[in-house]
Write an enzyme that holds these catalytic residues in place. Structure first.
Site: not given
Length: 183
Positions: A76, A84-86
């Site tokens: 992620n 960041v993929c959150l």
């Protein structure tokens, strides 16, 4: 001073009062770096990352932009940009959250529980799904190669001249210090 700028200042000060090292850029409250340590009992334990944080004008109503400066191997996190993929930061952000939540809850959770079904690094995601042991090994290699304190801009701990000298290190005797006594 408007409410969002007061909140931005308050959240940054609150983060600075924790154990995190925060480095502002030109005293800006909108762009700064935070030193982040990998969570214990994870493949990221021992890793140290410099995290770039950018607070938009609309913060806290708009989420901060978070990115790793030094490399990290994670499904992620984009390997090139560090983005960041959150979900909690990108889609479900709420003004109830603050910067301390990002560093004490959201980022540790991201590293402890990667989501390979929503990857920014598809190679890491595929490997994690296919062979978790091999994935963990690459994570550890990346930590050793790219996530040492000096990679994050943290100076190695140096012994201060004020540190006490142990008896083993002390080679002088009382006679050397005071001189020989008169006969």
């Amino acid at each position: 001073m408007s409410s969002p700028s007061k909140r931005r200042e308050m959240d940054l000060m609150k983060l600075m009062m924790t154990d995190y090292k925060v480095e502002t850029i030109n005293d800006s409250m909108q762009l700064f770096f935070v030193i982040f340590h990998g969570p214990k009992e994870s493949a990221y334990q021992g890793g140290v990352w410099k995290i770039r944080v950018e607070l938009p004008e609309g913060y806290p109503y708009k989420s901060p932009s978070i990115g790793f400066v030094n490399k990290i191997y994670h499904p992620n996190v984009d390997l090139r940009s560090g983005s960041v993929c959150l979900d909690v930061i990108n889609q479900t952000w709420s003004p109830m959250f603050d910067l301390v939540n990002v560093f004490e809850v959201f980022l540790p959770q991201l590293l402890l529980y990667p989501n390979p079904t929503d990857p920014l690094n598809s190679d890491a995601a595929a490997l994690m799904i296919r062979d978790r042991t091999a994935y963990d090994q690459i994570v550890k290699e990346y930590c050793e190669k790219y996530a040492k304190p000096e990679d994050a801009g943290v100076a190695p701990e140096q012994k201060s001249s004020d540190d006490e000298v142990t008896e083993d290190e002390d080679t002088s005797s009382d006679e050397d210090v005071a001189g020989k006594s008169d006969p």
